[in-house]
Design a protein around this motif. Sequence first.
Motif, PDB file in Angstrom:
ATOM      1  N   GLU A 138       0.852  -0.892   0.057  1.00 50.45           N
ATOM      2  CA  GLU A 138      -0.030   0.030  -0.044  1.00 50.45           C
ATOM      3  C   GLU A 138       0.742   1.465  -0.179  1.00 50.45           C
ATOM      4  N   LEU A 139       0.343   2.248  -0.606  1.00 44.91           N
ATOM      5  CA  LEU A 139       0.993   3.473  -0.647  1.00 44.91           C
ATOM      6  C   LEU A 139      -0.026   4.439  -0.126  1.00 44.91           C
ATOM      7  N   GLU A 140       0.280   5.336   0.711  1.00 50.19           N
ATOM      8  CA  GLU A 140      -0.479   6.263   1.616  1.00 50.19           C
ATOM      9  C   GLU A 140      -2.010   5.849   1.693  1.00 50.19           C
ATOM     10  N   GLY A 141      -2.214   4.687   2.255  1.00 51.67           N
ATOM     11  CA  GLY A 141      -3.505   3.710   2.522  1.00 51.67           C
ATOM     12  C   GLY A 141      -4.106   3.306   1.153  1.00 51.67           C
ATOM     13  N   ARG A 142      -3.338   3.085  -0.085  1.00 52.18           N
ATOM     14  CA  ARG A 142      -4.331   2.610  -1.187  1.00 52.18           C
ATOM     15  C   ARG A 142      -3.243   1.506  -1.669  1.00 52.18           C
ATOM     16  N   PRO A 143      -4.161   0.458  -2.129  1.00 50.99           N
ATOM     17  CA  PRO A 143      -3.309  -0.659  -2.837  1.00 50.99           C
ATOM     18  C   PRO A 143      -2.354  -0.290  -3.937  1.00 50.99           C
ATOM     19  N   VAL A 144      -1.346  -0.539  -3.839  1.00 53.14           N
ATOM     20  CA  VAL A 144      -0.479  -0.133  -4.848  1.00 53.14           C
ATOM     21  C   VAL A 144      -1.032  -1.028  -6.229  1.00 53.14           C
ATOM     22  N   ALA A 145      -1.654  -1.962  -6.391  1.00 56.87           N
ATOM     23  CA  ALA A 145      -2.020  -2.524  -7.582  1.00 56.87           C
ATOM     24  C   ALA A 145      -3.228  -1.665  -8.206  1.00 56.87           C
ATOM     25  N   GLU A 146      -3.825  -1.292  -7.215  1.00 49.69           N
ATOM     26  CA  GLU A 146      -5.147  -0.201  -7.695  1.00 49.69           C
ATOM     27  C   GLU A 146      -4.663   0.973  -8.262  1.00 49.69           C
ATOM     28  N   LEU A 147      -3.634   1.475  -7.515  1.00 51.43           N
ATOM     29  CA  LEU A 147      -2.988   2.883  -8.042  1.00 51.43           C
ATOM     30  C   LEU A 147      -2.287   2.522  -9.291  1.00 51.43           C
ATOM     31  N   ALA A 148      -1.654   1.461  -9.703  1.00 53.46           N
ATOM     32  CA  ALA A 148      -1.129   1.185 -10.961  1.00 53.46           C
ATOM     33  C   ALA A 148      -2.101   1.053 -11.881  1.00 53.46           C
ATOM     34  N   ALA A 149      -3.331   0.566 -11.747  1.00 49.73           N
ATOM     35  CA  ALA A 149      -4.249   0.409 -12.606  1.00 49.73           C
ATOM     36  C   ALA A 149      -4.682   1.770 -13.205  1.00 49.73           C
ATOM     37  N   GLU A 150      -4.899   2.835 -12.522  1.00 50.78           N
ATOM     38  CA  GLU A 150      -5.286   3.989 -12.595  1.00 50.78           C
ATOM     39  C   GLU A 150      -4.125   4.887 -13.258  1.00 50.78           C
ATOM     40  N   ALA A 151      -2.900   4.412 -13.191  1.00 49.26           N
ATOM     41  CA  ALA A 151      -1.792   5.483 -13.630  1.00 49.26           C
ATOM     42  C   ALA A 151      -2.028   5.725 -15.095  1.00 49.26           C
ATOM     43  N   ALA A 152      -2.029   6.764 -15.550  1.00 46.90           N
ATOM     44  CA  ALA A 152      -1.896   7.186 -16.830  1.00 46.90           C
ATOM     45  C   ALA A 152      -0.995   6.677 -17.986  1.00 46.90           C
ATOM     46  N   ASP A 153       0.023   6.168 -17.484  1.00 48.43           N
ATOM     47  CA  ASP A 153       1.338   5.608 -18.100  1.00 48.43           C
ATOM     48  C   ASP A 153       1.137   4.093 -18.331  1.00 48.43           C
ATOM     49  N   ILE A 154       0.241   3.229 -17.603  1.00 43.80           N
ATOM     50  CA  ILE A 154      -0.088   1.765 -17.713  1.00 43.80           C
ATOM     51  C   ILE A 154       0.168   1.179 -19.069  1.00 43.80           C
ATOM     52  N   SER A 155      -0.437   1.792 -20.058  1.00 46.93           N
ATOM     53  CA  SER A 155      -0.540   1.443 -21.304  1.00 46.93           C
ATOM     54  C   SER A 155       0.931   1.166 -21.876  1.00 46.93           C
ATOM     55  N   GLY A 156       1.930   2.211 -21.323  1.00 52.55           N
ATOM     56  CA  GLY A 156       3.155   2.220 -21.978  1.00 52.55           C
ATOM     57  C   GLY A 156       4.190   1.206 -21.303  1.00 52.55           C
ATOM     58  N   LEU A 157       3.776   0.327 -20.486  1.00 54.03           N
ATOM     59  CA  LEU A 157       4.646  -0.619 -19.719  1.00 54.03           C
ATOM     60  C   LEU A 157       4.516  -1.860 -20.182  1.00 54.03           C
ATOM     61  N   MET A 158       5.766  -2.590 -20.481  1.00 53.23           N
ATOM     62  CA  MET A 158       5.956  -3.842 -21.079  1.00 53.23           C
ATOM     63  C   MET A 158       6.854  -4.792 -20.217  1.00 53.23           C
ATOM     64  N   PRO A 159       6.682  -5.838 -19.792  1.00 52.30           N
ATOM     65  CA  PRO A 159       7.498  -6.945 -19.189  1.00 52.30           C
ATOM     66  C   PRO A 159       8.896  -6.650 -20.028  1.00 52.30           C
ATOM     67  N   PHE A 160       9.873  -6.992 -19.431  1.00 50.58           N
ATOM     68  CA  PHE A 160      11.307  -6.715 -20.019  1.00 50.58           C
ATOM     69  C   PHE A 160      11.631  -8.491 -20.000  1.00 50.58           C
ATOM     70  N   GLU A 161      11.992  -9.040 -21.302  1.00 47.90           N
ATOM     71  CA  GLU A 161      12.452 -10.428 -20.935  1.00 47.90           C
ATOM     72  C   GLU A 161      13.903 -10.557 -21.155  1.00 47.90           C
TER      73      GLU A 161
END
Length: 163
Positions: A138-161
Motif C-alpha cells: 500500500e502507498l498512503e493507504g491505497r493498494p499499489v495494484a489499484e494505483l497502478a491500474a489507474e496510472a496514465a502511463d500503464i499502457s506504455g509498460l511492458m515486461p522486459f524479457e
Amino acid sequence: MSSVRSVLALGSNLGASNDTLVLAVADLVEPENVRLHAVSPVVRTRPVGGPEQPDYLNMVIEVETSLGPYELLAHCQAVEDKHHRKRTVRWGPRTLDVDIITYGSWTSDDDVLTVPHPRAASRAFVLQPWAWMDAGAELEGRPVAELAAEAADISGLMPFEGV
C-alpha cells in the motif's frame, strides 16, 4: 538503530540499462547496513515527461536498512554517481536513477527528500513492478495494484524479457 524497510525505484535508459540495473542493485546492498528483501521484475516503459529520449528499463526493490533516510539518500546518490549519472536535464535520459519511494512509515516534505516520493502514486513504472513484487503493498493507504491500474502511463509498460 533499528532496521527500516524502504522501497527504492530504479530506472535506466542510457547504455547497457539491464546490466546497469543488475549492478546497481548489487551496489545498493553492498554495505552490511542495507539488506535486500525483495526484487521486482524489470519492465520497459516509455519516458514520462522530459525531452524526446529512449525507453526506460525500470524496477523496484525493497531493502531493510539501519541507515537514516538522509544517509540512504546519500548512498543512493553515490550509487548513481558510480554509474555515471549526470543531472543536466530534468526528467532527461540517464544511466541510472534511484528514488526512495518509501522509508518505513516516515514522511518528509522538504527540499532535500520528500517521502513518500511525490509522484510515485501516479507512475505505473513504479507501481506495477512494486505490485508484482508485493501484492499486498500500500502507498498512503491505497493498494499499489489499484494505483497502478489507474496510472496514465500503464499502457506504455511492458515486461522486459532481457536480451
